[in-house]
Design an enzyme around this catalytic site. Sequence first.
Site, PDB file in Angstrom:
ATOM      1  N   CYS A 115      41.947 -36.578  49.756  1.00  0.00           N
ATOM      2  CA  CYS A 115      41.770 -38.029  49.681  1.00  0.00           C
ATOM      3  C   CYS A 115      40.965 -38.435  48.461  1.00  0.00           C
ATOM      4  CB  CYS A 115      41.102 -38.550  50.949  1.00  0.00           C
ATOM      5  SG  CYS A 115      39.457 -37.881  51.242  1.00  0.00           S
ATOM      6  N   CYS A 145      37.001 -37.028  57.770  1.00  0.00           N
ATOM      7  CA  CYS A 145      35.949 -37.753  57.046  1.00  0.00           C
ATOM      8  C   CYS A 145      34.571 -37.362  57.570  1.00  0.00           C
ATOM      9  CB  CYS A 145      36.138 -39.253  57.183  1.00  0.00           C
ATOM     10  SG  CYS A 145      37.834 -39.782  56.898  1.00  0.00           S
TER      11      CYS A 145
HETATM   12 FE1  FES Z   1      38.518 -39.173  52.575  1.00  0.00          FE
HETATM   13 FE2  FES Z   1      37.748 -40.505  54.679  1.00  0.00          FE
HETATM   14  S1  FES Z   1      39.673 -40.612  53.716  1.00  0.00           S
HETATM   15  S2  FES Z   1      36.673 -39.041  53.595  1.00  0.00           S
END
Ligand code: FES
Length: 142
Positions: free
Chosen positions: A34, A103
């Site tokens: 991400c 996360c």
């Molecule tokens: Fe990467 Fe939450 S989407 S830490």
Amino acid sequence: MEYSNKVMEHFMNPKNVGEMENPSGVGIVGNAKCGDIMKVYIDVENGIIKDAKFKTFGCGAAIATSSMATELVKGKNIQQALEITNKVVMEALDGLPPVKVHCSCLAEEALHAALWDYAQKNHIVIEGLKKPVEDIEHLHNH
Ligand code: FES
């Protein structure tokens, strides 16, 4: 996607955001998937974590979990700090949507990395603490 009130609270008003001068330990961990990055600072005195701060380039769930994790870790000794896993943090926040569980791992790993840094600097071994990873993308145990 539904977020609990507690997650929203810690996202809107995160605790312990910032940097620390002369921290006892610093940890930086990212998630290549991400692109989020988490930095955690700890101040340790006589084996007790007096203070913790974090800075993140991360999503709302990363902010909320780091806020809660840094709150929970304050006043704890090193062994107790290790018990603050991402699951403990998620429970304290009344849960996270399944797609956001990773996360909370970012917060846990960054905290562990800060503890590792503290141990390295003080030439001590923290039992049960594994060498932190820089990127949690390939962690499968969460
Ligand atoms: Fe990467 Fe939450 S989407 S830490």
